[in-house]
Design a protein around this motif. Structure first.
Motif, PDB file in Angstrom:
ATOM      1  N   ASP A   1      38.826   6.941   8.368  1.00 51.11           N
ATOM      2  CA  ASP A   1      39.095   6.429   9.591  1.00 51.11           C
ATOM      3  C   ASP A   1      40.426   6.401  10.026  1.00 51.11           C
TER       4      ASP A   1
ATOM      5  N   HIS B   1      36.684   9.698  11.302  1.00 53.67           N
ATOM      6  CA  HIS B   1      36.496   8.954  12.393  1.00 53.67           C
ATOM      7  C   HIS B   1      37.623   8.783  13.310  1.00 53.67           C
TER       8      HIS B   1
ATOM      9  N   LEU C   1      29.545   7.681  14.417  1.00 54.22           N
ATOM     10  CA  LEU C   1      30.221   6.899  13.380  1.00 54.22           C
ATOM     11  C   LEU C   1      30.553   5.527  13.708  1.00 54.22           C
TER      12      LEU C   1
END
Lengths: 317, 317, 317, 317
Positions: free
Chosen positions: B166, B207, B283
């Protein structure tokens, strides 16, 4: 298999054309099937079985990491229903102008992509008269570009316990006869032989052996097929499954033993009970390895307003 | 997030346009990349990671039964590259003549079905000059109806450990800036922050937050995007993954920081390293729930000779 | 044109938005329009005008051998109604194995081919409620693959006297204003100016100048357009023509002056009177050369069950 | 026909398999065919014959106003080359919301629309090696969406004197034998019998009778056919025609008498001489009525970059 068993199998199979086994079925009145047990506004039917415990139940069946591919190859030469087509046209390389000489290929595909190959049937696909699952009317939901209700995009991926019911093995044959109607007794005996019972939310997969013809005798594959009779389909539906799959095109035996009926299994599953169908499965390896219980994972495409989806499901154990 | 962290994040992000981070990359000579590490005749690249232990490693991550749908809805209004289309035309009810009044609906779909929506890129998709993965030449393999080598039908379903990196969360933003190049340091810091390391055969999912624009600001979604730089892609490739996915269309940052390069990440992954790409992922829920490790399951359609496949993958934990 | 005439033209045009000119129209009851004047079983409407004397009348107008191409180029970038598409994908060379090295190229085309570009509207295209020309009901005739009645394949080529009514020239403008409703008086005055009268069986072609926007201002071309009002269309229909054509997409003025009406000209021509429409014509050269009378030759494709046909008609004089 | 003539015809036809008649042909070198006689930059070949005097010459042949439809119906069941398809999918009624209840139907068509049905071949269709008419190279002109040179949109409508050469009538048969190679002598004798001579710019239409099989014996229609041999095609090309048409699919006899040659007539006409081909004509009525001389009018669709066009030509006399 011992000779005695072969004799028994032959007897059972030859009895299958007797009237005692033949399908008789009448579509239920709307009042008898609507609202569905999942609620009056429900659009997902048996996909409501998809809960964490269902997924965990399936995951616990993954013990060896063995994956079985249950999907067929998508190609122009595959068996297709007469109203359907599959064409793939290459769009040759576009070379981008930058220094790294990146070429890109793609292809345009023309197909009833929801209804070709190994495929998952959703609820916009089938009607009783003008009425779909949960008594949604076709004219309320159909547009030029899909259905505003019951589209396949509402379903999502399914991961559940899969059970292969090997009726061909029960009968001691590689392939059931061309127009063999699978009965309730067949299913019960096959399960007993496999020492398995069905549970709510299962993916019930019926092996007929008919899939051996795929790619070899395509016109025969599409002309007739062994498959479920109406009574057998109703019995499975009463077990409260998530879906019913098989290694033939219509799940139903073809032709219907009662010539007044057109594929009642489609109506019983999709319209009456909100249970999905999974067609044209490749089941030979599952059957050969007696893989009777597994995690079944299928990921329908999210075709907005679509009646179904071609898929490439797997069984994992 | 505390104010001090926001300042830090802004600083890091604004530094991203500095030349130190910018992509520079040259496609390797054929002798440097062929034969591939999977062998001279190999057509499956990183799909060779699909072994029972890989599947079991993924299955062990399924602890709660929670399923995240990572696929986008397929509809005409979705973001599409200029050379692509998606049309779904309803084929209205055909009423069968039998007494059970079975009506059947289907739809014809016209699309670059391998290259629209959430999609999985195979090896026939991209070239360096006239050369594909493992130095297969386009002219050797391309026909009017697909590729005779490297088609997506060779890959099969993938089930492996998925790791969400992320980068947006690392930077303390919902969405990375419009043309932000993700660096090696970003990936390493994000993994450290998440206390995870990559393993061979992983599905590496990055992400960026860019997926928030899907369906809301489609033209902005397609015009530019934050994404991997060439150095970051090469670093991931060195970790020996099965695939690289992201919540943008090209995985690569757009435009490329070096204007002489056209999407080098596509060449690095598909052509040089035999690693698949998974584009236009959804996502947001994974990120929101900090679901950083999971079983990633993706079932590409078996389009014979196809360059890729639209898919509806899931993450399960 | 003298200054005084320009003033007059401006006055007439500016008056066009006055209520006196506005369309009002109600679709006639079925009893008032069926059976059609061509008989209860007729499917060809004004194509019944195609008789040897009609052809000879047209042929006699060919005096110089000058040919005007009235058809537009068919390409993805042309103006298209929102529900329609046009795609042409090259199918690259297949090289035959024989010694003469014969390569063959072709292309797959995806389009509403009956309803794109310069196009000829047939009777399956438009309804009043559920009723087509000659009161054929849609549900009686529509199948998944075309119409069993009123299909465009019934029409055949048309060769007849064509008359260009140059309303733009009457008004002294290159292009009529964006939403200008052409009136009966406009048509009568333009014909008087051109010293021509209409005859039964004519192809009546109305020049608005709007075609100048084709390929230049496509979105404006499709958004509004000068065109026939309902009264003008009814007046033409009373002259008993074979077809009505114009250099705009809907023949009707857009938007309809009466917002309660959706393109009444389509209903007046196709459904009520059995007169064909010829849309998106290229009329600039005819108008520039004052070619007001000519042989009009149009060859609709024989799309079985089709609602219309893209065409490439010519005017010859 | 008297018995003696029948015997003679049979003798002539049976001699047709003798080696004296067989095709032998070698594609000329580029230096021998380029630049074309119409100039090095020419893209229109024999369409350059379209001049006012050509049109007038044709118009003068219109004496009775009789129209012969030479185009076939376009439908899924028509004969199609294996690489081609034709699908028409109805887009059912969209009802507009206004008070006049205007419903609109249309259809999506998927087809190699330039190369199905009765069709007109343009110069991007065929090559000798990698070289098209006037030595344009395929790679210079081909894009994913058509050809940037030699596209069918450059041609325009053709109206010229048409001459039917009835070889079947010459031989005293309804249909020439299945693999009959038409010779130069056949053409010359048939013209002599009809008391006609060819003129530059003519549409030369050859009647074989093979069209009788269209829609009746489709697979036989496509498998073999009587048609021009290479020598006959070269002889016609030397007469400087605008186009060559016939009532079969490939114009060439099938199979080629010399098995080392693949349809040399296509190369002779399109690539070497810049002469168009008009295939799958319906010629039965022309032949039955001995309509040997007429105005031939064909309006190819302006498919930008297209290799050809399905058409619905007419003969008028």
């Amino acid at each position: 298999m011992r000779p005695g068993l072969i004799v028994a199998a032959v007897l059972i199979i030859s009895a299958s054309s007797a009237s005692a086994f033949a399908q008789t079925w009448h579509p239920p009145a709307e009042s008898a099937r609507c609202p569905s047990k999942w609620g009056a506004a429900d659009q997902r039917g048996a996909a409501n079985h998809m809960k964490p415990e269902t997924v965990l139940r399936a995951a616990r069946l993954i013990r060896t990491g063995q994956v079985f591919e249950l999907g067929r190859r998508l190609e122009a030469s595959m068996p297709l229903q007469a109203t359907r087509t599959f064409e793939l046209h290459t769009k040759r390389t576009t070379m981008n102008p930058e220094s790294n000489r990146r070429g890109s290929n793609e292809e345009i595909v023309l197909a009833e992509i929801g209804q070709v190959g190994t495929q998952f049937d959703g609820f916009a696909h089938q009607t009783i008269g003008d009425s779909l699952y949960n008594c949604v009317k076709v004219d309320e939901a159909a547009t030029r570009n899909g259905f505003t209700k019951l589209g396949i995009e509402n379903i999502g991926a399914l991961m559940t316990r899969g059970v292969l019911i090997d009726v061909a093995a029960l009968k001691g044959v590689e392939t059931l006869p061309d127009t063999y109607e699978i009965t309730v007794a067949d299913l019960q005996q096959a399960l007993a032989r496999q020492q398995l019972t069905l549970q709510p939310g299962d993916a019930v997969i019926v092996h007929t052996g008919w899939g051996r013809l795929w790619g070899r005798e395509n016109s025969r594959y599409m002309k007739t097929n062994p498959g479920l009779g109406a009574a057998a389909a109703e019995w499975i539906a009463r077990q409260d499954p998530m879906l019913i799959g098989s290694d033939n095109a219509p799940i139903n035996v073809t032709p219907s033993p009662d010539p007044q009926l057109s594929n009642p299994v489609h109506q019983i599953a999709l319209v009456v009970n909100g249970v999905f169908l999974l067609e044209n499965l490749r089941l030979d390896e599952l059957a050969a390895q007696r893989a009777y219980e597994f995690a079944l994972i299928v990921e329908p495409l999210k075709l907005v307003g679509g009646t179904g989806s071609t898929v490439a499901p797997i069984a994992v154990r």
